[in-house]
Design a protein around this motif. Structure first.
Motif, PDB file in Angstrom:
ATOM      1  N   ALA A 165     -19.524  -5.833   4.140  1.00  0.00           N
ATOM      2  CA  ALA A 165     -19.324  -7.254   4.470  1.00  0.00           C
ATOM      3  C   ALA A 165     -19.519  -8.125   3.226  1.00  0.00           C
ATOM      4  O   ALA A 165     -18.765  -9.076   2.997  1.00  0.00           O
ATOM      5  CB  ALA A 165     -20.271  -7.671   5.584  1.00  0.00           C
ATOM      6  N   PHE A 166     -20.501  -7.782   2.412  1.00  0.00           N
ATOM      7  CA  PHE A 166     -20.767  -8.515   1.167  1.00  0.00           C
ATOM      8  C   PHE A 166     -19.565  -8.444   0.229  1.00  0.00           C
ATOM      9  O   PHE A 166     -19.105  -9.459  -0.293  1.00  0.00           O
ATOM     10  CB  PHE A 166     -22.024  -7.950   0.495  1.00  0.00           C
ATOM     11  CG  PHE A 166     -22.233  -8.424  -0.906  1.00  0.00           C
ATOM     12  CD1 PHE A 166     -22.665  -9.716  -1.166  1.00  0.00           C
ATOM     13  CD2 PHE A 166     -22.009  -7.578  -1.977  1.00  0.00           C
ATOM     14  CE1 PHE A 166     -22.858 -10.155  -2.468  1.00  0.00           C
ATOM     15  CE2 PHE A 166     -22.206  -8.002  -3.276  1.00  0.00           C
ATOM     16  CZ  PHE A 166     -22.630  -9.300  -3.530  1.00  0.00           C
ATOM     17  N   ARG A 167     -19.031  -7.242   0.014  1.00  0.00           N
ATOM     18  CA  ARG A 167     -17.903  -7.096  -0.914  1.00  0.00           C
ATOM     19  C   ARG A 167     -16.645  -7.766  -0.383  1.00  0.00           C
ATOM     20  O   ARG A 167     -15.820  -8.232  -1.163  1.00  0.00           O
ATOM     21  CB  ARG A 167     -17.641  -5.617  -1.220  1.00  0.00           C
ATOM     22  CG  ARG A 167     -18.744  -4.947  -2.036  1.00  0.00           C
ATOM     23  CD  ARG A 167     -19.041  -5.642  -3.344  1.00  0.00           C
ATOM     24  NE  ARG A 167     -17.897  -5.531  -4.232  1.00  0.00           N
ATOM     25  CZ  ARG A 167     -17.748  -6.215  -5.355  1.00  0.00           C
ATOM     26  NH1 ARG A 167     -18.668  -7.064  -5.737  1.00  0.00           N
ATOM     27  NH2 ARG A 167     -16.690  -6.070  -6.096  1.00  0.00           N
ATOM     28  N   ASN A 168     -16.475  -7.825   0.930  1.00  0.00           N
ATOM     29  CA  ASN A 168     -15.347  -8.570   1.495  1.00  0.00           C
ATOM     30  C   ASN A 168     -15.477 -10.057   1.182  1.00  0.00           C
ATOM     31  O   ASN A 168     -14.485 -10.735   0.921  1.00  0.00           O
ATOM     32  CB  ASN A 168     -15.251  -8.359   3.004  1.00  0.00           C
ATOM     33  CG  ASN A 168     -14.804  -6.964   3.369  1.00  0.00           C
ATOM     34  OD1 ASN A 168     -14.212  -6.255   2.568  1.00  0.00           O
ATOM     35  ND2 ASN A 168     -15.114  -6.551   4.587  1.00  0.00           N
ATOM     36  N   ALA A 169     -16.694 -10.573   1.199  1.00  0.00           N
ATOM     37  CA  ALA A 169     -16.929 -11.996   0.940  1.00  0.00           C
ATOM     38  C   ALA A 169     -16.996 -12.319  -0.549  1.00  0.00           C
ATOM     39  O   ALA A 169     -16.696 -13.443  -0.958  1.00  0.00           O
ATOM     40  CB  ALA A 169     -18.231 -12.433   1.617  1.00  0.00           C
ATOM     41  N   PHE A 170     -17.377 -11.331  -1.352  1.00  0.00           N
ATOM     42  CA  PHE A 170     -17.540 -11.512  -2.799  1.00  0.00           C
ATOM     43  C   PHE A 170     -16.706 -10.455  -3.532  1.00  0.00           C
ATOM     44  O   PHE A 170     -17.252  -9.517  -4.117  1.00  0.00           O
ATOM     45  CB  PHE A 170     -19.022 -11.379  -3.193  1.00  0.00           C
ATOM     46  CG  PHE A 170     -19.869 -12.532  -2.768  1.00  0.00           C
ATOM     47  CD1 PHE A 170     -20.183 -13.550  -3.654  1.00  0.00           C
ATOM     48  CD2 PHE A 170     -20.367 -12.593  -1.479  1.00  0.00           C
ATOM     49  CE1 PHE A 170     -20.972 -14.611  -3.258  1.00  0.00           C
ATOM     50  CE2 PHE A 170     -21.152 -13.659  -1.068  1.00  0.00           C
ATOM     51  CZ  PHE A 170     -21.454 -14.677  -1.965  1.00  0.00           C
ATOM     52  N   PRO A 171     -15.365 -10.598  -3.528  1.00  0.00           N
ATOM     53  CA  PRO A 171     -14.514  -9.578  -4.144  1.00  0.00           C
ATOM     54  C   PRO A 171     -14.417  -9.683  -5.665  1.00  0.00           C
ATOM     55  O   PRO A 171     -13.816  -8.821  -6.301  1.00  0.00           O
ATOM     56  CB  PRO A 171     -13.148  -9.852  -3.498  1.00  0.00           C
ATOM     57  CG  PRO A 171     -13.165 -11.327  -3.240  1.00  0.00           C
ATOM     58  CD  PRO A 171     -14.596 -11.642  -2.870  1.00  0.00           C
ATOM     59  N   HIS A 172     -14.998 -10.714  -6.243  1.00  0.00           N
ATOM     60  CA  HIS A 172     -14.845 -10.941  -7.674  1.00  0.00           C
ATOM     61  C   HIS A 172     -15.803 -10.079  -8.499  1.00  0.00           C
ATOM     62  O   HIS A 172     -16.738  -9.472  -7.967  1.00  0.00           O
ATOM     63  CB  HIS A 172     -15.014 -12.422  -8.018  1.00  0.00           C
ATOM     64  CG  HIS A 172     -15.894 -13.167  -7.073  1.00  0.00           C
ATOM     65  ND1 HIS A 172     -17.262 -13.099  -7.111  1.00  0.00           N
ATOM     66  CD2 HIS A 172     -15.598 -13.972  -6.025  1.00  0.00           C
ATOM     67  CE1 HIS A 172     -17.770 -13.843  -6.142  1.00  0.00           C
ATOM     68  NE2 HIS A 172     -16.791 -14.378  -5.470  1.00  0.00           N
ATOM     69  N   LYS A 173     -15.566 -10.047  -9.799  1.00  0.00           N
ATOM     70  CA  LYS A 173     -16.325  -9.191 -10.720  1.00  0.00           C
ATOM     71  C   LYS A 173     -17.766  -9.661 -10.889  1.00  0.00           C
ATOM     72  O   LYS A 173     -18.691  -8.855 -10.838  1.00  0.00           O
ATOM     73  CB  LYS A 173     -15.620  -9.153 -12.072  1.00  0.00           C
ATOM     74  CG  LYS A 173     -16.339  -8.327 -13.102  1.00  0.00           C
ATOM     75  CD  LYS A 173     -15.654  -8.377 -14.440  1.00  0.00           C
ATOM     76  CE  LYS A 173     -16.522  -7.643 -15.457  1.00  0.00           C
ATOM     77  NZ  LYS A 173     -16.162  -7.971 -16.809  1.00  0.00           N
ATOM     78  N   ASN A 174     -17.964 -10.942 -11.147  1.00  0.00           N
ATOM     79  CA  ASN A 174     -19.304 -11.466 -11.416  1.00  0.00           C
ATOM     80  C   ASN A 174     -20.010 -11.771 -10.108  1.00  0.00           C
ATOM     81  O   ASN A 174     -19.703 -12.762  -9.442  1.00  0.00           O
ATOM     82  CB  ASN A 174     -19.230 -12.714 -12.294  1.00  0.00           C
ATOM     83  CG  ASN A 174     -18.694 -12.389 -13.673  1.00  0.00           C
ATOM     84  OD1 ASN A 174     -19.030 -11.356 -14.239  1.00  0.00           O
ATOM     85  ND2 ASN A 174     -17.844 -13.246 -14.196  1.00  0.00           N
ATOM     86  N   LEU A 175     -20.958 -10.931  -9.755  1.00  0.00           N
ATOM     87  CA  LEU A 175     -21.667 -11.071  -8.483  1.00  0.00           C
ATOM     88  C   LEU A 175     -22.967 -11.834  -8.683  1.00  0.00           C
ATOM     89  O   LEU A 175     -23.567 -11.795  -9.754  1.00  0.00           O
ATOM     90  CB  LEU A 175     -21.954  -9.683  -7.905  1.00  0.00           C
ATOM     91  CG  LEU A 175     -20.716  -8.844  -7.618  1.00  0.00           C
ATOM     92  CD1 LEU A 175     -21.113  -7.448  -7.180  1.00  0.00           C
ATOM     93  CD2 LEU A 175     -19.846  -9.520  -6.566  1.00  0.00           C
ATOM     94  N   PRO A 176     -23.417 -12.517  -7.631  1.00  0.00           N
ATOM     95  CA  PRO A 176     -24.665 -13.261  -7.748  1.00  0.00           C
ATOM     96  C   PRO A 176     -25.872 -12.326  -7.796  1.00  0.00           C
ATOM     97  O   PRO A 176     -25.804 -11.171  -7.352  1.00  0.00           O
ATOM     98  CB  PRO A 176     -24.694 -14.096  -6.459  1.00  0.00           C
ATOM     99  CG  PRO A 176     -23.863 -13.328  -5.493  1.00  0.00           C
ATOM    100  CD  PRO A 176     -22.802 -12.652  -6.312  1.00  0.00           C
TER     101      PRO A 176
END
Length: 136
Positions: free
Chosen positions: A98-109
């Motif tokens: 679910a996290f990767r679906n919401a945050f698909p970009h390279k730079n993660l928080p």
């Protein structure tokens, strides 16, 4: 410094208890503090009863709605805290998906995951709060 306290109509209504979003603007930047987002729709109905992946997906969708309401996106998020009720190692895959679906970009928080005994309401399995920063 300017502060705004917001409760967008697209999110569950908790305004009698807390603000969903607080923005703090100073100079050319705005810091966005998002209260814990859970698997409730805008009418305060639980989504995904007993299903951690469905609840995580809804909580991340609510987080995205909160960000959009102040002109931000998940790319502006710098810190997440994820609380999972009765966390077990097997839960990591469902939350991660679910996290990767919401945050698909390279730079993660930056993020912290915590297992907790309970959350604010019966039936909730996950809660996610965040801090975002953006230029104005």
């Amino acid at each position: 410094m300017e502060k705004h306290f917001l409760n967008p109509p697209e999110l569950p209504n908790w305004e009698q208890s807390f603000s969903q979003i607080v923005t703090v603007s100073s100079g050319s930047s705005k810091t966005i503090y998002l209260s814990g987002q859970v698997a409730m729709d805008q009418h305060n109905r639980l989504i995904g009863e007993c299903d951690l992946f469905s609840q995580a997906t809804q909580a991340f969708q609510n987080l995205a709605k909160a960000l959009v309401s102040v002109g931000a996106t998940t790319q502006d998020v710098v810190k997440l805290t994820i609380y999972v009720k009765d966390y077990q190692l097997a839960d990591a895959n469902r939350v991660s998906e679910a996290f990767r679906n919401a945050f698909p970009h390279k730079n993660l928080p930056a993020s912290t995951w915590l297992g907790v005994q309970s959350l604010a309401l019966d039936g909730l399995l996950i809660e996610i709060d965040a801090i975002a920063v953006m230029e104005v």
